[in-house]
Design an enzyme around this catalytic site. Structure first.
Site, PDB file in Angstrom:
ATOM      1  N   LEU B  58       7.328 -25.187  19.314  1.00  0.00           N
ATOM      2  CA  LEU B  58       7.242 -24.058  18.334  1.00  0.00           C
ATOM      3  C   LEU B  58       8.240 -24.411  16.940  1.00  0.00           C
ATOM      4  CD1 LEU B  58       7.174 -20.115  19.138  1.00  0.00           C
ATOM      5  CD2 LEU B  58       7.566 -20.985  16.821  1.00  0.00           C
ATOM      6  N   ALA B  59       7.552 -25.297  16.111  1.00  0.00           N
ATOM      7  CA  ALA B  59       8.225 -25.451  14.960  1.00  0.00           C
ATOM      8  C   ALA B  59       7.494 -26.120  13.817  1.00  0.00           C
ATOM      9  CB  ALA B  59       9.191 -26.589  15.374  1.00  0.00           C
ATOM     10  N   GLU B  60       7.080 -25.064  13.009  1.00  0.00           N
ATOM     11  CA  GLU B  60       6.030 -25.631  11.969  1.00  0.00           C
ATOM     12  C   GLU B  60       6.554 -26.970  10.996  1.00  0.00           C
ATOM     13  OE1 GLU B  60       6.789 -22.526  12.584  1.00  0.00           O
ATOM     14  OE2 GLU B  60       4.789 -21.790  13.533  1.00  0.00           O
ATOM     15  N   PHE B  83      -1.117 -18.944  12.640  1.00  0.00           N
ATOM     16  CA  PHE B  83      -1.731 -17.929  11.810  1.00  0.00           C
ATOM     17  C   PHE B  83      -1.223 -18.745  10.220  1.00  0.00           C
ATOM     18  CE2 PHE B  83      -1.924 -15.169  15.363  1.00  0.00           C
ATOM     19  CZ  PHE B  83      -2.631 -14.223  15.042  1.00  0.00           C
ATOM     20  N   HIS B 127       0.423 -11.443   9.474  1.00  0.00           N
ATOM     21  CA  HIS B 127      -0.575 -12.086  10.419  1.00  0.00           C
ATOM     22  C   HIS B 127      -1.792 -11.971   9.462  1.00  0.00           C
ATOM     23  CE1 HIS B 127       2.321 -11.664  13.860  1.00  0.00           C
ATOM     24  NE2 HIS B 127       1.572 -12.677  14.220  1.00  0.00           N
TER      25      HIS B 127
END
Lengths: 321, 324
Positions: B58-60, B83, B127
């Protein structure tokens, strides 16, 4: 232990000396107003840059930072190309779009940095991912500084690299200062390599002025990565002997600290060792000096005589075909 | 030909591209076994394996940076942001690095960033983003925003094949609310070309994405009042199909620009400027813009409804413009 032949020792010496002389020339050109932007050196970091890149194969990838000129050279970059970059010429690798080591040379598998510290490490992960998917057996070597290691990109990249077991080696060049900020204000733990534990990867702290130690540890990390076991984090402890860039007098660095580190000058260290071992003879040394001077003179002349890109070329190439 | 939802069309296009070219890989959070938060990649893991359908940390920044790295060495990565809002945490990679790679390095960076965007699903402030204007301002990206399933498939395939970073905006409210005929054939939609969705003579609504559907409702409503509305669906925001916009405005003499993104600094401002620079003498009324209000996206349904454009607001604006 990976044994180095005398010939390889001499190569290491040559590249370190070449790096030193190249950067001295850059500073001279800077003072003459010939460098378009800033001028950065890796004085004190030559063993780390050269020794680490020396651990790579031709098909491995290099993502160097701005204190790693020696790594560019070991990977096969020419002084002409590097000089053209610094002088913002139209025939430089970036065609004048960016300076210094900010270029890519895909045939040599060199991908230079951008100015945003840490940004290249996630990208290096992507290259490592591609290498893994395509069963290339190629490793990606990249670097960050003591300050830059705090940027979030590094954490995200190491999280990804360790989970995906990517063939990646990250060297944290702890050169005691991030611009003017001493390393004590960058970290609270003892060693940067302690961070490796948090990612479940091996971490080492090495003397970054000792070419043999740099080479040995990097070579082990590179070959480990090549075997598909995963990434390694290496903290290389060095000293930034110059300012952040040529404009910076670095008054904030204690004189005694510089004096202490000067005794460990990496270029002089390898020179002493090789002379003691009778590997480097006065005649070989003289040959190298002559060769380096000639290559440098050629590069400067070639770059100075090369034209800037025409202004209207600025709009070309935002998009690929 | 099959009747597909908008989201099925995206999946179909992606699937076909992965079948066609093994350099196409997917990176994203929960996209493997789980199939993604919206199920765009449902079933992909079983078919293409975990080496090509990569469930990431989880690491854009890592996702977008890794996609960029893979792209410059010859892969064709498609990165999914769970999102669109979360692209901000990887923003530096995209705008500082990815966008200018070809300009600086002279090598292509063929990657797609899929952004499930848009409001109207009660997603609240985090979101519901329409992030196109941020990327529109940064040279180096292509940006597409399909409104119908047919284009959703054609554009995702074109985006995968493009040699540049393409921002692919997929509106969440359209995912399962819009259905349409989608050919089974291997086709692409040219990036940079819009379409006239509805021909008309009295005024042009220029829009993209979710608000295309509101514009079509408006055109129906206005037709009953004897006003013939032309609906221009841009499909691509970068490059922008300026010729199509100008041709429509030169014909109708009136322009209403609509987007769901909030008004100030939105793409509509640029379109208005283009119209006034290049078609001023054809205008019979000032250019009108309609977008969401300049506030963060609120959560509670009445607040969100008040904030967003809708067919009713569009029709009121169109009526006013027609009467000018």
């Amino acid at each position: 232990m990976y044994r180095l032949t005398n010939e390889q020792y001499l190569d290491l010496y040559y590249y370190m000396r070449l790096t030193r002389e190249f950067e001295e020339t850059i500073l001279k050109l800077y003072r003459q107003g010939k460098i378009v932007g800033g001028a950065y050196t890796g004085n004190g970091n030559e063993a780390t840059a050269v020794g680490s890149a020396f651990a790579l194969e031709k098909h491995d990838y290099l993502f160097p930072m701005h204190r790693d000129m020696g790594a560019h050279l070991v990977k096969g970059q020419t002084l002409r190309n590097l000089m053209l970059q610094h002088l913002a010429r139209g025939n430089s690798l970036s065609k004048g779009r960016d300076g210094t080591g900010h270029y890519a040379d895909p045939p040599l598998r060199i991908y230079g940095n951008i100015s945003h510290l840490g940004a290249m490490v996630p990208m290096a992960c992507g290259v490592a991912l591609a290498s893994k998917l395509r069963r290339e057996g190629s490793v990606v070597l990249t670097y960050i500084g003591d300050g830059g290691s705090n940027v979030g990109d590094i954490h995200e990249a190491l999280a990804m690299a360790s989970v995906q077991r990517l063939p990646l080696v990250l060297i944290i060049e702890n050169n005691q200062f991030a611009y003017s900020t001493p390393v004590a204000k960058q970290k609270a733990m003892e060693k940067y390599s302690d961070r490796a534990m948090g990612y479940g990867m091996p971490g080492f702290t090495i003397d970054g002025t000792d070419i043999e130690e740099v080479y040995q540890v990097c070579k082990q990390a590179v070959e480990r990565a090549r075997r598909g076991v995963g990434p390694t984090l290496i903290e290389s402890v060095t000293m930034r002997m110059h300012g952040h860039s040529a404009h910076d007098g670095a008054d904030y660095v204690p004189k005694e600290l510089l004096a202490e580190w000067r005794k460990k000058d990496p270029v002089e260290r390898i020179e002493r060792t090789l002379i003691e071992r009778k590997v480097l003879t006065p005649s070989v040394k003289a040959q190298y000096e002559e060769k380096i001077q000639a290559t440098l003179d050629d590069a400067v002349r070639f770059a100075v005589e090369s034209p800037y890109p025409p202004g209207e070329e600025a709009v070309v190439g935002v998009y690929a075909e | 030909m099959a009747l597909l939802t908008y989201i099925e069309a995206i999946s179909k296009g992606l699937w076909e591209e992965m079948e066609r070219d093994e350099s196409v890989i997917l990176l994203g959070e929960d996209i493997g076994k789980f199939g993604g938060a919206f199920k765009v990649t449902k079933g992909f893991l079983d078919r293409f394996g975990e080496e090509r359908v990569i469930d990431t940390v989880l690491a854009e920044t890592a996702i977008l940076g890794a996609a960029t790295g893979a792209a410059v060495v010859g892969m064709r990565p498609v990165a999914e942001m769970q999102f669109a809002d979360f692209v901000t945490t990887g923003f530096s990679q995209l705008v500082n690095n990815t966008a200018s790679i070809h300009y600086r390095w002279h090598i292509p960076c063929p990657m797609v960033v899929r952004l499930p965007s848009g409001a109207g699903i009660h997603g609240g402030p985090f979101h519901s983003r329409n992030p196109e204007a941020w990327f529109f301002h940064q040279p180096g990206f292509k940006i597409v925003a399909p409104s119908f399933p047919h284009d959703a498939k054609g554009l995702i395939k074109a985006a995968v094949r493009d040699n540049n970073p393409v921002i692919y905006l997929e509106h969440k409210r359209l995912y399962r609310h819009v259905k349409g005929e989608v050919p089974d054939t291997d086709y692409t939609i040219e990036i940079g070309k819009g379409v006239v969705r509805r021909e008309g003579n009295d005024l042009s609504i220029i829009t993209y994405g979710a608000t295309v559907h509101q514009a079509l409702e408006t055109a129906d409503a206005m037709a009953k009042e004897g006003v013939s509305v032309e609906v221009v669906d841009l499909l691509s925001l970068m490059p922008l199909d300026t010729e199509l916009i100008l041709a429509s405005v030169r014909k109708t003499g009136k322009a209403l620009i609509v987007h769901e993104d909030n008004l100030t600094g939105g793409i509509g401002g640029e379109i208005a400027a283009i119209i006034s620079e290049k078609a001023f003498e054809h205008l019979d009324a000032p250019v009108r813009r309609l977008g969401a209000l300049d506030i963060p996206t609120p959560y509670s349904p009445p607040l969100e409804e008040f904030f967003l454009p809708n067919a009713k607001k569009l029709t009121a604006a169109a009526r006013e413009l027609a009467a000018y």
